[in-house]
Design a protein around this motif. Structure first.
Motif, PDB file in Angstrom:
ATOM      1  N   LEU A 202       0.828  -1.200   0.000  1.00 25.99           N
ATOM      2  CA  LEU A 202       0.000   0.000   0.000  1.00 25.99           C
ATOM      3  C   LEU A 202       0.862   1.249   0.000  1.00 25.99           C
ATOM      4  O   LEU A 202       0.547   2.234  -0.689  1.00 25.99           O
ATOM      5  N   ALA A 203       1.962   1.220   0.744  1.00 28.08           N
ATOM      6  CA  ALA A 203       2.868   2.370   0.769  1.00 28.08           C
ATOM      7  C   ALA A 203       3.450   2.616  -0.616  1.00 28.08           C
ATOM      8  O   ALA A 203       3.588   3.772  -1.058  1.00 28.08           O
ATOM      9  N   GLY A 204       3.789   1.544  -1.330  1.00 28.28           N
ATOM     10  CA  GLY A 204       4.330   1.688  -2.675  1.00 28.28           C
ATOM     11  C   GLY A 204       3.322   2.255  -3.644  1.00 28.28           C
ATOM     12  O   GLY A 204       3.653   3.098  -4.492  1.00 28.28           O
ATOM     13  N   VAL A 205       2.075   1.839  -3.521  1.00 23.34           N
ATOM     14  CA  VAL A 205       1.004   2.361  -4.380  1.00 23.34           C
ATOM     15  C   VAL A 205       0.773   3.840  -4.097  1.00 23.34           C
ATOM     16  O   VAL A 205       0.603   4.652  -5.018  1.00 23.34           O
ATOM     17  N   ALA A 206       0.772   4.207  -2.822  1.00 25.84           N
ATOM     18  CA  ALA A 206       0.569   5.613  -2.458  1.00 25.84           C
ATOM     19  C   ALA A 206       1.696   6.487  -2.993  1.00 25.84           C
ATOM     20  O   ALA A 206       1.454   7.584  -3.527  1.00 25.84           O
ATOM     21  N   ALA A 207       2.926   6.012  -2.885  1.00 26.51           N
ATOM     22  CA  ALA A 207       4.070   6.771  -3.403  1.00 26.51           C
ATOM     23  C   ALA A 207       3.975   6.915  -4.909  1.00 26.51           C
ATOM     24  O   ALA A 207       4.270   7.978  -5.482  1.00 26.51           O
ATOM     25  N   ALA A 208       3.550   5.845  -5.577  1.00 25.95           N
ATOM     26  CA  ALA A 208       3.405   5.895  -7.035  1.00 25.95           C
ATOM     27  C   ALA A 208       2.311   6.872  -7.440  1.00 25.95           C
ATOM     28  O   ALA A 208       2.463   7.608  -8.424  1.00 25.95           O
ATOM     29  N   ALA A 209       1.212   6.898  -6.697  1.00 26.70           N
ATOM     30  CA  ALA A 209       0.118   7.825  -7.004  1.00 26.70           C
ATOM     31  C   ALA A 209       0.602   9.268  -6.927  1.00 26.70           C
ATOM     32  O   ALA A 209       0.274  10.101  -7.791  1.00 26.70           O
ATOM     33  N   ARG A 210       1.403   9.567  -5.920  1.00 24.33           N
ATOM     34  CA  ARG A 210       1.939  10.927  -5.777  1.00 24.33           C
ATOM     35  C   ARG A 210       2.921  11.251  -6.908  1.00 24.33           C
ATOM     36  O   ARG A 210       2.931  12.374  -7.445  1.00 24.33           O
ATOM     37  N   ASP A 218      -2.490  16.860 -14.724  1.00 22.01           N
ATOM     38  CA  ASP A 218      -3.894  16.752 -15.122  1.00 22.01           C
ATOM     39  C   ASP A 218      -4.488  15.378 -14.823  1.00 22.01           C
ATOM     40  O   ASP A 218      -5.679  15.143 -15.068  1.00 22.01           O
ATOM     41  N   VAL A 219      -3.669  14.482 -14.304  1.00 23.07           N
ATOM     42  CA  VAL A 219      -4.115  13.122 -14.007  1.00 23.07           C
ATOM     43  C   VAL A 219      -4.026  12.873 -12.502  1.00 23.07           C
ATOM     44  O   VAL A 219      -3.020  13.199 -11.875  1.00 23.07           O
ATOM     45  N   LYS A 220      -5.077  12.308 -11.940  1.00 22.31           N
ATOM     46  CA  LYS A 220      -5.038  11.910 -10.538  1.00 22.31           C
ATOM     47  C   LYS A 220      -4.322  10.564 -10.437  1.00 22.31           C
ATOM     48  O   LYS A 220      -4.369   9.737 -11.352  1.00 22.31           O
ATOM     49  N   GLY A 221      -3.692  10.347  -9.300  1.00 20.98           N
ATOM     50  CA  GLY A 221      -2.910   9.120  -9.151  1.00 20.98           C
ATOM     51  C   GLY A 221      -3.751   7.868  -9.036  1.00 20.98           C
ATOM     52  O   GLY A 221      -3.358   6.809  -9.532  1.00 20.98           O
ATOM     53  N   ILE A 222      -4.928   7.968  -8.393  1.00 22.81           N
ATOM     54  CA  ILE A 222      -5.681   6.751  -8.095  1.00 22.81           C
ATOM     55  C   ILE A 222      -7.144   7.092  -7.824  1.00 22.81           C
ATOM     56  O   ILE A 222      -7.475   8.234  -7.440  1.00 22.81           O
ATOM     57  N   ASP A 223      -8.013   6.102  -8.026  1.00 20.60           N
ATOM     58  CA  ASP A 223      -9.393   6.197  -7.545  1.00 20.60           C
ATOM     59  C   ASP A 223      -9.840   4.820  -7.087  1.00 20.60           C
ATOM     60  O   ASP A 223      -9.170   3.810  -7.317  1.00 20.60           O
ATOM     61  N   GLN A 224     -10.967   4.764  -6.398  1.00 22.40           N
ATOM     62  CA  GLN A 224     -11.548   3.510  -5.925  1.00 22.40           C
ATOM     63  C   GLN A 224     -12.973   3.785  -5.470  1.00 22.40           C
ATOM     64  O   GLN A 224     -13.302   4.928  -5.137  1.00 22.40           O
ATOM     65  N   PRO A 225     -13.845   2.796  -5.473  1.00 20.17           N
ATOM     66  CA  PRO A 225     -15.166   3.002  -4.892  1.00 20.17           C
ATOM     67  C   PRO A 225     -15.019   3.151  -3.373  1.00 20.17           C
ATOM     68  O   PRO A 225     -14.279   2.383  -2.751  1.00 20.17           O
ATOM     69  N   LEU A 226     -15.685   4.121  -2.793  1.00 19.66           N
ATOM     70  CA  LEU A 226     -15.590   4.321  -1.349  1.00 19.66           C
ATOM     71  C   LEU A 226     -16.821   3.733  -0.670  1.00 19.66           C
ATOM     72  O   LEU A 226     -17.558   4.418   0.041  1.00 19.66           O
ATOM     73  N   ASP A 227     -17.057   2.426  -0.905  1.00 19.83           N
ATOM     74  CA  ASP A 227     -18.142   1.753  -0.198  1.00 19.83           C
ATOM     75  C   ASP A 227     -17.555   0.827   0.862  1.00 19.83           C
ATOM     76  O   ASP A 227     -16.345   0.729   1.021  1.00 19.83           O
ATOM     77  N   GLY A 228     -18.438   0.150   1.602  1.00 18.43           N
ATOM     78  CA  GLY A 228     -17.994  -0.583   2.780  1.00 18.43           C
ATOM     79  C   GLY A 228     -17.012  -1.691   2.512  1.00 18.43           C
ATOM     80  O   GLY A 228     -16.152  -1.984   3.361  1.00 18.43           O
ATOM     81  N   ASP A 277      -5.121  15.305  -0.093  1.00 16.50           N
ATOM     82  CA  ASP A 277      -4.046  16.050  -0.753  1.00 16.50           C
ATOM     83  C   ASP A 277      -4.320  16.289  -2.239  1.00 16.50           C
ATOM     84  O   ASP A 277      -3.492  16.879  -2.939  1.00 16.50           O
ATOM     85  N   GLY A 278      -5.455  15.791  -2.730  1.00 19.13           N
ATOM     86  CA  GLY A 278      -5.796  16.006  -4.131  1.00 19.13           C
ATOM     87  C   GLY A 278      -5.131  15.060  -5.089  1.00 19.13           C
ATOM     88  O   GLY A 278      -5.158  15.258  -6.313  1.00 19.13           O
ATOM     89  N   VAL A 279      -4.518  13.991  -4.575  1.00 18.04           N
ATOM     90  CA  VAL A 279      -3.845  13.008  -5.427  1.00 18.04           C
ATOM     91  C   VAL A 279      -4.835  11.941  -5.903  1.00 18.04           C
ATOM     92  O   VAL A 279      -4.720  11.413  -6.998  1.00 18.04           O
ATOM     93  N   GLY A 280      -5.808  11.628  -5.052  1.00 15.32           N
ATOM     94  CA  GLY A 280      -6.837  10.660  -5.400  1.00 15.32           C
ATOM     95  C   GLY A 280      -8.085  11.357  -5.912  1.00 15.32           C
ATOM     96  O   GLY A 280      -8.362  12.502  -5.549  1.00 15.32           O
ATOM     97  N   LEU A 281      -8.838  10.670  -6.760  1.00 22.34           N
ATOM     98  CA  LEU A 281     -10.088  11.212  -7.304  1.00 22.34           C
ATOM     99  C   LEU A 281     -11.251  10.532  -6.605  1.00 22.34           C
ATOM    100  O   LEU A 281     -11.421   9.316  -6.684  1.00 22.34           O
ATOM    101  N   ASP A 282     -12.082  11.321  -5.924  1.00 24.38           N
ATOM    102  CA  ASP A 282     -13.239  10.797  -5.203  1.00 24.38           C
ATOM    103  C   ASP A 282     -14.386  10.593  -6.193  1.00 24.38           C
ATOM    104  O   ASP A 282     -14.973  11.548  -6.692  1.00 24.38           O
TER     105      ASP A 282
END
Length: 472
Positions: A202-210, A218-228, A277-282
């Motif tokens: 997870l740390a590696g994915v977060a670093a890559a997204a940044r 103009d591109v966000k690093g990552i997105d995901q569904p924010l459900d349970g 931080d604006g790196v992920g797209l909600d």
């Protein structure tokens, strides 16, 4: 959770969420009416063996309820037709679609009260706690022991078997199984010079997204569904239980939600900070919205169900790779939790011959041959390990790399308490309590620690209410 179906709307549809949100109280009330034991069967009843079917007047009718739609529904019916043909004059299976998963369990709950349940019930992963508590069914482990010529439970993948096991006993047999994956836009990762070998954590994915967002503003690093499901996944991937004690897998069941442990705090914090931080797209809770953003090039990486493979194919997207779900805990104890549905044999109100005939059907649907055909047609991962030895399956995986990644992750996931997921009849209520709090944290509207504490308290209250109403 949906598998590789072309659309993920069955998970995020408003009707399904509203219907499911009303179930916790209804399920608990149904338990007080049925009075079954919590071990997956009626206490004191003998488990029928082959003679019950051999001595019965033929043909024996088996009714089956399910909530599968689209390609999965057709694939299931195809296998049932094959089974009926092979058992002509002996067993007749009559399958019926009951609506989405929420509709199906709601109808089953009503049927428990009226005494008109189906012979076999295919129900979603999060209904397992209720079906265990209802005591209307006979445990798969007991049926397998009484009918040794049918399904060999040792052939079931450990991660899938683990999910549907409580108190050391397999309660139901998984039919369709999905898992979360990490999807990456290959060209964008190359432009940002991301080393793919770092994306297993997870740390590696977060670093890559940044790194991606910095290189491609103009591109966000990552997105995901924010459900349970995703907060449960982050917890399993951290190697800790989601509810206590023991993820509800021991006698007595779950009594509280555990959402504030340090491993969870670290995992949630890593992801939440990407969004604040604006790196992920909600994109909200809708898996299709996350997929659409990824296919449109708005994000370079996406955490989504294995169901997204079908959606990406339907969208005609090229140049992407599927990778295993990233872990923040030790690979020996942490991993992804499965989604999908399992097959339960109903006992109450059903003859011994009907129960054995239902088990015959389940044994067939879980066989390597049926699972390979069903998986190719529906996109779910095969749960029988003998499929791995099939030359045609190996050829299929060689031509479909994302499926190969999923298959390997499924096989490699350790069968531990953390990856078993939380087993409670209040699971839908738990999700309803957790999601709004965590969405506020990911949007920056509420401090993460406050959101986690509030979610834990609200979800624990749902579990306590369920247990009180169910007389536990």
């Amino acid at each position: 959770m949906s598998a590789f179906a072309p659309s993920l709307t069955s998970r995020s549809g408003l009707r399904a969420r509203v219907a499911a949100g009303c179930l916790t109280t209804a399920l608990a009330l149904a338990l007080t009416a049925c009075g079954g034991s919590a071990d997956g069967g009626q206490a004191g009843d003998a488990v029928p063996g082959p003679s019950a079917l051999a001595d019965a007047e033929k043909p024996v009718t088996v009714t089956l309820w399910h909530g599968l739609g689209g390609a999965a529904a057709q694939a299931l019916q195809n296998e049932i037709d094959t089974f009926n043909k092979a058992n002509a004059g002996k067993i007749v299976v009559k399958a019926s679609f009951q609506g989405n998963y929420a509709d199906t369990i709601a109808k089953y709950t009503s049927a428990v009260r009226s005494g008109d349940t189906p012979s076999v019930m295919i129900s979603s992963d999060i209904t397992s706690g209720y079906l265990r508590d209802a005591g209307q069914t006979v445990a798969a482990e007991d049926l397998a022991a009484a009918n040794p010529e049918d399904l060999d439970l040792d052939k079931l993948r450990p991660a899938a078997r683990n999910y549907y096991t409580a108190d050391g006993k397999l309660l139901a047999v998984p039919l369709n199984t999905s898992m979360p994956l990490l999807y990456v836009n290959d060209e964008m990762l190359d432009r940002a010079k991301v080393d793919r070998s770092t994306l297993g954590t997870l740390a590696g994915v977060a670093a890559a997204a940044r790194k991606i967002h910095a290189a491609l503003p103009d591109v966000k690093g990552i997105d995901q569904p924010l459900d349970g499901w995703w907060f449960e996944q982050l917890t399993a991937a951290a190697g800790v239980p989601y509810c206590t004690p023991d993820n509800g897998r021991k006698a007595g069941g779950a009594t509280a939600l555990s959402l504030t442990s340090e491993p969870q705090r670290a995992a949630f914090g890593t992801m939440a900070k990407l969004y604040t931080d604006g790196v992920g797209l909600d994109t909200g809770a809708d898996g299709n919205a996350a997929l659409s953003a990824f296919t449109a090039g708005k994000t370079a990486m996406m955490l989504n169900s294995s169901g997204a493979i079908g959606g990406l194919t339907e969208a005609g997207m090229k140049g992407y790779s599927a990778l295993p779900y990233p872990l923040s805990g030790s690979p020996s104890t942490a991993g992804a939790a499965i989604g999908g549905a399992a097959m339960w044999v109903d006992r109450t109100g059903h003859s011994a011959a009907e129960q054995v005939a239902g088990w015959k059907l389940i044994s067939y649907l879980a066989s390597a041959e049926a699972q390979e055909r069903f998986s190719k047609a529906s996109g779910y991962a095969p749960i029988n390990t003998d499929v791995d030895n099939s030359a045609t399956w190996k050829s299929f995986l060689a031509q479909n790399e994302p499926y190969a990644v999923l298959s390997k992750q499924f096989a490699d996931t350790p069968a531990t308490t953390a990856t078993s997921g939380c087993l409670t009849g209040a699971m839908q209520g738990v999700r309803d309590a957790v999601v709004p709090q965590m969405q506020q944290a990911f949007s920056g509207k509420k401090p993460l620690d406050s959101a986690m504490k509030a979610a834990q308290e609200a979800a624990t209250a749902k579990i306590e209410d369920y247990r009180e109403q169910a007389g536990q």
